[in-house]
Design an enzyme around this catalytic site. Structure first.
Site, PDB file in Angstrom:
ATOM      1  N   ALA A   1      27.096  15.571  23.662  1.00 55.48           N
ATOM      2  CA  ALA A   1      26.358  15.283  22.422  1.00 55.48           C
ATOM      3  C   ALA A   1      26.466  16.500  21.511  1.00 55.48           C
ATOM      4  O   ALA A   1      26.938  17.562  21.929  1.00 55.48           O
ATOM      5  CB  ALA A   1      24.900  14.956  22.712  1.00 55.48           C
ATOM      6  N   LYS A   2      26.033  16.359  20.277  1.00 56.22           N
ATOM      7  CA  LYS A   2      25.980  17.486  19.348  1.00 56.22           C
ATOM      8  C   LYS A   2      25.070  17.116  18.196  1.00 56.22           C
ATOM      9  O   LYS A   2      24.855  15.938  17.903  1.00 56.22           O
ATOM     10  CB  LYS A   2      27.378  17.825  18.804  1.00 56.22           C
ATOM     11  CG  LYS A   2      27.531  19.291  18.453  1.00 56.22           C
ATOM     12  CD  LYS A   2      27.669  20.148  19.693  1.00 56.22           C
ATOM     13  CE  LYS A   2      27.906  21.609  19.346  1.00 56.22           C
ATOM     14  NZ  LYS A   2      28.125  22.422  20.550  1.00 56.22           N
TER      15      LYS A   2
END
Length: 423
Positions: free
Chosen positions: A112-113
């Site tokens: 994720a980011k």
């Protein structure tokens, strides 16, 4: 009310680069196209407005993102960056790279980011805290200790993580240590987390030097970027006997062929917030630093700094990607043809997510480890990942990037096939 939007700044679309890297690896390792169709897309991408009352009473609406790429191997994990050039496609690319990074390290996370389009250096502490808490509130349904665990990235630090932890916990009615990593030690952080990314890069450089039957004490190193990763990496390399001939930050670069006093550079940066003005070195540009005559080059700043325009002029024989995506695919091919060993980002800068994993585990158990234990476990994981990548590189006669992706994508593919598609 004013709105802050991201400028277009990257030479190439980072998400398209990430997808192209996946497609190339799929060809080399004969990965089923049906799996590629799944893995080249992000599971979820959320864009939010983050209105903040500024110190002068005005209201600015910042744009924020949180992207989950894949959760086949566990909850998603990835940093949050505060930078004026953040774009949704950049965050998507970083989320995908996080998936491969976690898989290569063989830790039970997906990728994720997150990011907010802002310049944290222009915000007061109060404005930064209010923005962070509002951003956390906007994405609160997307994150959680068994769902998606944020961490620091460019422009964020343990203080920002503490605000996220507190905001989430206040909404849940109790402290949730595992919701975020990279926290200060006094609220559930892990010893060794601050230096972890740089320490992991150091272990990779040491292994690469060993494979080439060289000695780190005989090598010269140039480090681009003097944030968390670059400054600690320069410090560690100098302590190991390497000659750090150049360092840089966003304002300037410094070069001394006889070696820079890294301790003095750290103190100067701490005191003045810039490397500019440090005695005992000549000022150079960040672009010039990349082309210096040295054995090891460590780009630890932002993406796409080594391109087809300058790749043939790079003199280093080993490049350690402390940043995410500092080399474009076309530049990669040029470097590989020239025999330059590239230690790819998903291997070289994975130390941060490894110790984030340790912090998450410690938070869930509410039992914390001593720093030597953290660093020893980190070395074991990074060294094992390096040697697995090296072996695939030798067996398949491919570069380290293709080999690392082959290992990582293979693991995510296996998990995807094992779980199947629902419904």
């Amino acid at each position: 009310m004013t709105t802050v939007e991201a400028p277009t700044h990257l030479r190439e679309n980072p998400f398209e680069i990430a997808r192209e890297q996946l497609r190339r690896v799929a060809e080399i390792f004969a990965i089923d196209q049906r799996l590629v169709n799944v893995l080249q897309e992000c599971k979820k991408a959320v864009a939010v407005s983050v209105p903040v009352t500024m110190d002068d009473g005005s209201i600015t609406a910042f744009e924020g993102f949180r992207v989950t790429h894949n959760i086949a191997r566990g909850p998603s994990k990835g940093g949050i960056r505060y930078h004026p050039d953040v774009t949704l496609d950049e965050v998507k690319a970083l989320a995908m790279w996080m998936t491969w990074k976690c898989a290569l390290m063989n830790i039970p996370f997906g990728g994720a980011k997150g990011g907010v389009v802002c310049d944290p250096k222009r915000l007061s502490r109060g404005e930064l805290e209010r923005m962070t808490r509002r951003y956390t509130t906007e994405i609160i349904n997307e994150i959680g200790p068994e769902k998606d665990i944020p961490a620091p990235d460019v422009g964020t630090d343990p203080t920002v993580m503490a605000w996220i932890f507190d905001t989430y916990s206040m909404n849940k009615g109790h402290s949730v240590l595992g919701v975020v990593t990279g926290k200060p030690l006094n609220v559930g952080g892990s010893l060794g987390r601050l230096e972890a990314t740089a320490r992991g890069a150091l272990y990779c450089i040491q292994e690469a030097v060993r494979k080439r039957e060289l000695s780190l004490a005989d090598l010269s190193v140039a480090v681009q970027g003097f944030g968390n990763v670059g400054s600690f990496l320069a410090k560690f390399l100098a302590e190991e006997g390497a000659t750090v001939v150049a360092v840089s930050d966003s304002t300037t670069g410094l070069y001394n062929p006889k070696g820079i006093d890294v301790s003095a550079a750290l103190a100067h940066k701490q005191e003045t917030s810039t490397l500019r003005g440090l005695r005992g070195a000549d000022e150079i540009t960040n672009d010039e630093l990349l082309l210096l005559d040295c054995e090891v080059l460590a780009p630890c700043a932002l993406e796409q700094v080594i391109t087809p325009e300058n790749a043939d002029k790079v003199k280093a024989t080993i490049i350690c990607e402390g940043a995410n995506g500092p080399i474009t695919p076309n530049a990669d091919e040029i470097l590989e043809d020239r025999g330059v060993m590239v230690l790819p980002d998903i291997l070289a800068n994975a130390g941060g997510v490894v110790v984030s994993y340790f912090e998450w585990v410690q938070g869930l158990q509410e039992y914390f480890w001593k720093e030597p234990e953290v660093n020893s476990k980190l070395r074991d994981i990074v060294t094992r990942a390096f040697n697995e990548t090296w072996q695939v590189s030798q067996d398949r006669q491919v570069g380290m990037r293709a080999a690392s992706y082959g290992v990582a994508v293979g693991r995510v593919s296996e998990a995807t096939v094992t779980r199947g598609l629902y419904p």
